[in-house]
Write an enzyme that holds these catalytic residues in place. Structure first.
Site, mmCIF file in Angstrom:
data_model
loop_
_atom_site.group_PDB
_atom_site.id
_atom_site.type_symbol
_atom_site.label_atom_id
_atom_site.label_comp_id
_atom_site.label_asym_id
_atom_site.label_seq_id
_atom_site.Cartn_x
_atom_site.Cartn_y
_atom_site.Cartn_z
ATOM 1 N N MET B 30 0.798 -1.394 0.113
ATOM 2 C CA MET B 30 0.126 -0.019 -0.082
ATOM 3 C C MET B 30 0.858 1.207 0.074
ATOM 4 S SD MET B 30 -3.580 -0.854 1.944
ATOM 5 C CE MET B 30 -2.973 -0.531 3.646
ATOM 6 N N ALA B 32 4.034 3.751 1.147
ATOM 7 C CA ALA B 32 4.676 4.367 2.438
ATOM 8 C C ALA B 32 5.552 3.387 2.707
ATOM 9 C CB ALA B 32 3.588 4.467 3.506
ATOM 10 N N HIS B 37 9.247 -3.575 3.620
ATOM 11 C CA HIS B 37 9.000 -3.629 2.032
ATOM 12 C C HIS B 37 10.377 -3.945 1.173
ATOM 13 C CE1 HIS B 37 5.554 -1.159 3.514
ATOM 14 N NE2 HIS B 37 5.035 -1.854 2.829
ATOM 15 N N GLN B 61 -10.242 -2.687 2.246
ATOM 16 C CA GLN B 61 -9.823 -3.209 3.458
ATOM 17 C C GLN B 61 -9.923 -2.362 4.572
ATOM 18 O OE1 GLN B 61 -6.130 -4.157 1.415
ATOM 19 N NE2 GLN B 61 -4.989 -3.792 3.365
ATOM 20 N N GLN B 158 -2.595 -12.148 7.704
ATOM 21 C CA GLN B 158 -2.793 -11.720 6.342
ATOM 22 C C GLN B 158 -2.158 -13.101 5.584
ATOM 23 O OE1 GLN B 158 -2.606 -7.594 4.248
ATOM 24 N NE2 GLN B 158 -0.514 -8.533 3.785
ATOM 25 N N SER B 191 4.215 1.062 7.909
ATOM 26 C CA SER B 191 4.125 2.579 7.616
ATOM 27 C C SER B 191 3.321 3.340 8.589
ATOM 28 C CB SER B 191 3.283 2.439 6.276
ATOM 29 O OG SER B 191 3.506 1.493 5.340
ATOM 30 N N ARG B 192 2.614 2.785 9.673
ATOM 31 C CA ARG B 192 2.113 3.530 10.599
ATOM 32 C C ARG B 192 2.985 4.080 11.522
ATOM 33 N NH1 ARG B 192 -1.872 -0.562 9.610
ATOM 34 N NH2 ARG B 192 -3.685 0.444 8.411
#
Lengths: 287, 287
Positions: B30, B32, B37, B61, B158, B191-192
């Site tokens: 997604m 960011a 990643h 989602q 996931q 990313s958060r």
């Protein structure tokens, strides 16, 4: 012609053909093949280098209450089916059993859910039916990875749901809908016709007569008389009307027409005759 | 490196490569992007001739009530992401907008529904989240048709759901789970994390400390003290515990262990820190 009973046998047969860049046409069936299926296979044969036909009576699409008998009684005749497919020039028949398709539990945990589109018309009488169809077809698409897949227009809602499956989940293939094949007496070919007595079959003919009459009215610009069609089916001997509806040909949404038709439409219908549920439909074009 | 903004640009780039028989690795993200990643991309680069990374903040989602803000606030930084991916040797970035992915309504009619497996743990706090994940990943699989797809073990549920998606719907590819990347202070990369103040970040570290402690206990054969872990997280300053559970590593079903562990297990956990919800997990192996 190869008859693959497992996914591995199927993949082993198709992988080299795919590597060679051969085009693949898929005809998914539940077996009990008749001239309607033969027309699907013939079309696939015409348009592809390799033709795969699957034969699998999919328990998922019979899951609704009361469908158990229909699942148990669904005709199974693998030898005759294989002979017909061999004669039609099919390359690979994929005929797995339930455990091969869904594992030891016989059920997937993840399903393709069709939402509103699968809850109307046929789906209203058979809750979950189109979810079962969409789920098994997604599996077949992934196993066979065809360039084109062939479905009979007789199952008009199924065609619309599968087109939506391909669009919404971006399956890289083309859906080809093949016209309804009818017997000389007008009855749409169906594996379930085998289960009709002679008297049942006579009674069932009212359905195609009513549809032809609506087609005639549309083509001559007379007002469509849907209520009249209902009345005819309700008063017919030996028949119980499930539904008959005028819907938009593309979206399957209900259509109310006061004057002449202004867009392509379908009349979709289902009746019960004896222990058998029959469906049929006809396309109505604006003049 | 090509940046494809439409499905057509993506297909035009991949079709010739596929015809040449090149292996394709997909890293769905997604955006960011962070070092977590980068480790997925590096693994994909190692194992495939062509690497495709998708960047798409998938509204499906975030559909649950209250997730709207999370969707709006999710960091978006395409230029920085593209630069990172170029440096990592990615071949194609697929970065569509919502309309390109889902059409003018922004919503599919057919969804992949994950059932029970998507309703537990993370799914209990975020109803529909895993349905949205499974649906967009099915689309990406069909658009890219990779040989391998890479997911971070950080999102343990996931990974389990996607493995099940591939198994249940027979997607012809391999799922590769890549270990969690942690900052020097122990916090799992996310990313958060960008949205954490320094004080929030300090507070958040209790989560990885609690997980490391459980790992230490498992590896030295001490009884696992899940209740103790709960107590530690409940009494920690600036942190609100969402869940912490011991589950079977393969099925994600809840596990109760009285003595020593008898199978591979995961502790999966989520906490709220300020406005941010963080997840983490650790694998526990039997001695």
């Amino acid at each position: 012609m190869l008859v693959a009973r497992t996914k591995k046998e199927l993949l082993d047969a198709l992988t080299p053909l795919r590597t060679q860049g051969r085009s693949i046409g898929l005809v998914p069936t539940m077996g009990a093949l008749h001239s309607g299926h033969a027309s699907l296979v013939a079309k696939a044969r015409e348009e592809n280098e390799v033709v795969v036909t699957s034969i699998f009576v999919n328990p998922l699409q019979f899951e609704a209450l009361g469908d158990c008998d229909d699942y148990r009684n669904y005709p199974r005749q693998l030898d005759a089916d294989v002979a017909l497919l061999e004669a039609e020039g099919v390359d690979v028949v994929f005929a797995p059993d339930v455990e091969e398709m869904y594992g030891p539990t016989g059920l997937p945990m993840l399903w393709v859910r069709t939402g509103e589109m699968g809850e109307r018309l046929e789906g209203a009488s058979r809750p979950g039916h189109f979810d079962g169809v969409a789920t098994v077809v997604a599996k077949l698409f992934n196993l066979v990875r065809p360039d084109r897949a062939y479905f009979g227009q007789k199952d008009a809602q199924q065609v619309a749901v599968i087109r939506r499956l391909v669009g919404d989940l971006d399956f890289p293939l083309e859906i080809c809908a093949v016209p309804i094949i009818r017997a000389a007496d007008g009855l749409a070919e169906s594996s379930r016709n085998q289960r009709l007595s002679d008297a049942d079959r006579d009674a069932a003919l009212v359905l195609s007569r009513v549809l032809f009459d609506l087609e005639e009215r549309a083509s001559t610009g007379q007002p469509l008389d849907i209520e009249g069609a209902w009345a005819q089916l309700r008063s017919a001997e030996g028949v119980r009307l499930d539904h008959l509806e005028l819907v938009d040909a593309a979206t399957l949404e209900p259509l109310t027409v006061t004057g002449a038709l202004d867009r392509p439409a379908l009349v979709v219908a289902a009746i019960h005759v004896g222990q058998v549920r029959l469906i049929d439909n006809i396309e109505l074009l604006p003049r």
